[in-house]
Each structure stands twice: as structure tokens, then as C-alpha cells.
Design a protein around this motif. Structure first.
Motif, PDB file in Angstrom:
ATOM      1  N   ARG A  45      28.102  42.532  52.538  1.00 39.30           N
ATOM      2  CA  ARG A  45      29.464  42.732  52.051  1.00 39.30           C
ATOM      3  C   ARG A  45      29.493  42.371  50.567  1.00 39.30           C
ATOM      4  O   ARG A  45      28.756  41.496  50.119  1.00 39.30           O
ATOM      5  CB  ARG A  45      30.462  41.852  52.810  1.00 39.30           C
ATOM      6  CG  ARG A  45      30.535  42.124  54.306  1.00 39.30           C
ATOM      7  CD  ARG A  45      31.558  41.194  54.962  1.00 39.30           C
ATOM      8  NE  ARG A  45      32.888  41.416  54.433  1.00 39.30           N
ATOM      9  CZ  ARG A  45      33.750  42.312  54.916  1.00 39.30           C
ATOM     10  NH1 ARG A  45      33.404  43.065  55.943  1.00 39.30           N
ATOM     11  NH2 ARG A  45      34.945  42.452  54.381  1.00 39.30           N
ATOM     12  N   THR A  46      30.384  43.022  49.856  1.00 34.96           N
ATOM     13  CA  THR A  46      30.490  42.754  48.415  1.00 34.96           C
ATOM     14  C   THR A  46      31.566  41.730  48.092  1.00 34.96           C
ATOM     15  O   THR A  46      31.637  41.256  46.953  1.00 34.96           O
ATOM     16  CB  THR A  46      30.800  44.051  47.657  1.00 34.96           C
ATOM     17  OG1 THR A  46      32.023  44.626  48.154  1.00 34.96           O
ATOM     18  CG2 THR A  46      29.661  45.056  47.819  1.00 34.96           C
ATOM     19  N   ASP A  47      32.377  41.364  49.092  1.00 38.70           N
ATOM     20  CA  ASP A  47      33.482  40.438  48.821  1.00 38.70           C
ATOM     21  C   ASP A  47      33.134  38.979  49.130  1.00 38.70           C
ATOM     22  O   ASP A  47      33.970  38.091  49.000  1.00 38.70           O
ATOM     23  CB  ASP A  47      34.741  40.838  49.596  1.00 38.70           C
ATOM     24  CG  ASP A  47      34.520  40.902  51.111  1.00 38.70           C
ATOM     25  OD1 ASP A  47      33.436  40.478  51.567  1.00 38.70           O
ATOM     26  OD2 ASP A  47      35.423  41.376  51.823  1.00 38.70           O
TER      27      ASP A  47
END
Length: 326
Positions: A45-47
Motif C-alpha cells: 500500500r502507498t498510504d
């Protein structure tokens, strides 16, 4: 992706809970991995958040940091594993072919698969026994009672083996058994009644530790039956294997009144009428899966009898391979 097999416990269950085996010299369990696997998949995930998703229960847990998962009540096992491995920026998705509360070590198979997935994600090497120790300890944190030792080994290594439980070490000894011959004689079904091994096994463990002589003697017989089962498998004496399964079931029923139920007794009676020579529940009992043993030429009739009694006959094979990565 990682996956691990579940298992059928043939003999010696419950005695593998520490410290019970220390009081029964020669204690061992016999189990065989089966193809009903648990799987774990991690995606980035990028968050930076952590998302845990169980497809079997249709439950999703989300957290901003791994520290938030320490006291998360939902998906408790997955949450504690993510907490231990300090997960960051990932989605973990799990699935299992085992029915809920089946007694075939579905949670242990899932546990091993998830531990391996997290270790691979972190690029951290654990030898197999170290990874199993993490799985065992986190599962104990999850169910809040001691766990047995046997269920993690088929999930990690596959095959059929004896687990020798001794003061100085726990030894897994692979058994050289014709798995095709064994499978022709075993029908596995789900009774439709889930069970809770933590409750049953903990009550039995407490009685043993408190000095209940009746329970102690039951475990002596369970130990002796596991020894007999191993010897029968070693010499491919299929009639003796059936006798050992029957004796194991009689010993297990003596441990606690909730091990069997009216519906389990009915299913076993139906199987016996169809030609089965032995049967026992998987795991602690009280529901979950049941397997019936009999001559290969009666296998189809036994399966039909179980289905006619309302059980779900499970399609499986014995699994030579344990934990699979990728």
C-alpha cells in the motif's frame, strides 16, 4: 503468496499440550497433512496503513499503525501477528479451504502461512522451528490458553509423521507410508457442528494438572494407542491401523463428556452400517470434522452414508508438501 496444509490427526492428540506430555514417557502424536490449505497474500500500500482481510469470515480490519492492532478484538490472530511483525503499508488477505471450527488445524495452517508471508515481506529469515515457535506463541495469545505442538508441523513440513514429545526435544519423524493406500481407506466429512478446541482441551489440561487420576490414565492409553498406530503404519498393517483408530476414539471419549454428540454418534453408526471399521473426530471433538476408516471397496458406500446423515463429505488428498511460498 504462501499456503500451508491442514491435517488429520490419527492418534495421540491433546497429549501434545505442554506440559502434559512430560508426564507420559514415550508420548507422541501421529498426523498427516491434507490438501485443504490456508493461504495468505500480502500486497503493498502507498498510504502506510495496514489492512487485514479474511475472505472466509468477510471481516476486514484497518489500522493506521501496527501498534493499534495489539488490542484489536476482530481477526484477533491476524491482528496479533501483524503487531508482532510490525506490519506497515500492506494489505493481508487470507483464505482457507477448511470449514469453520473443523478440528483439522485450520487456524494453525493459516498461522504458519501468515507468519511466513510476513517474514518474507520483511525479508527476514527464520528457520522453520523458529517460525513455528512464533506461530505457537501468538496463537496462545489469541485463544488465551496453552496450545498443542502437533498442528504446526504438518502445516510447515507436510507428509505423515510422528511427533515425539520428550524432555530434551520435540522430534518430528517422517513415516514411510503409502499415502494412496491410506487415503483409499479414509473418508473425511464435516459434521456441520463447529467446535472450540481451546475450551475442551483447557478443561482437560486443568484436570490433569490438578492430579485427576482418571484423566491421567486416559492419557496413558492415548499414548499407548499412538505407539500402536505408528507400528501398524510402519508395517502397512491396515487392519491394525483400523483397530488403533477405534481404540483412539474410545480413549478420547473418556476424556470429557462433550467430545462426542448425538449427531456424531449417528453419523458413525451410519458409517459402520455401510462397512466402516473405525471412526473418530478430528481435534478435540464436540463437532467439526469426522473421519471414517474402512476397506477400500466400501469407501463410496461410507461416503454416501455420511452424506445421507447430513454431513458434508470433503474432497481431499494427503499432502506431501508443507509450507509453499510463491
Amino acid at each position: 503468496m504462501t499456503s500451508s496444509p491442514t491435517r488429520i490427526d490419527l492418534a495421540g492428540g491433546t497429549i501434545d499440550i505442554w506440559p502434559l506430555y512430560l508426564f507420559h514417557q514415550g508420548a507422541q502424536t501421529i498426523n498427516a497433512a491434507i490438501s485443504l490449505r490456508a493461504e495468505a497474500r500480502i500486497e503493498p500500500r502507498t498510504d502506510g496503513r495496514i489492512v487485514l482481510r479474511s475472505t472466509d469470515t468477510d471481516v476486514t480490519v484497518e489500522a493506521n499503525t501496527w501498534q493499534e492492532l495489539r488490542d484489536e478484538p476482530r481477526l484477533r490472530l491476524l491482528s496479533l501477528l501483524a503487531y508482532f511483525f510490525e506490519a506497515r503499508g500492506l494489505t493481508l488477505t487470507t483464505t482457507s479451504l477448511s470449514p469453520a471450527g473443523a478440528g483439522i488445524a485450520g487456524s494453525s495452517a493459516l498461522n504458519v502461512a501468515v507468519c511466513a508471508a510476513f517474514a518474507d515481506w520483511q525479508r527476514t529469515h527464520y528457520d522453520p522451528e523458529a517460525l513455528l515457535q512464533i506461530a505457537l506463541n501468538v496463537e496462545a495469545q489469541t485463544i488465551k490458553v496453552p496450545t498443542g505442538l502437533q498442528d504446526y508441523r504438518p502445516a510447515m513440513y507436510g507428509g505423515i509423521a510422528a511427533l515425539e514429545l520428550d524432555v530434551d526435544a520435540i522430534r518430528r519423524v517422517p513415516l514411510h507410508v503409502d499415502l494412496g493406500e491410506l487415503q483409499q481407506r479414509i473418508v473425511l466429512c464435516y459434521t456441520g457442528e463447529p467446535r472450540n478446541s481451546g475450551t475442551n482441551n483447557w478443561e482437560i489440561t486443568k484436570k490433569h494438572i490438578d492430579g485427576d487420576r482418571y484423566v491421567f490414565d486416559c492419557f496413558e492409553r492415548i499414548r499407548d494407542t499412538a505407539v500402536a498406530m505408528r507400528a501398524a503404519l510402519d508395517r502397512a498393517d491396515w487392519d491394525a491401523v483400523g483397530l488403533a483408530i477405534r481404540e483412539e476414539w474410545e480413549n478420547r471419549k473418556r476424556l470429557a463428556p462433550g467430545v462426542t454428540t448425538a449427531s456424531i454418534d449417528d453419523l458413525i453408526a451410519r458409517a459402520m452400517q455401510a462397512g466402516a471399521t473405525a471412526a473418530k473426530v478430528c481435534g478435540a471433538g464436540g463437532g467439526g470434522c469426522l473421519f471414517c476408516y474402512g476397506p477400500p471397496d466400501r469407501r463410496a458406500a461410507i461416503a454416501d452414508a455420511l452424506a445421507g446423515g447430513g454431513a458434508r463429505v470433503l474432497d481431499y488428498t494427503f499432502e506431501r508438501h508443507g509450507l509453499v511460498r510463491g
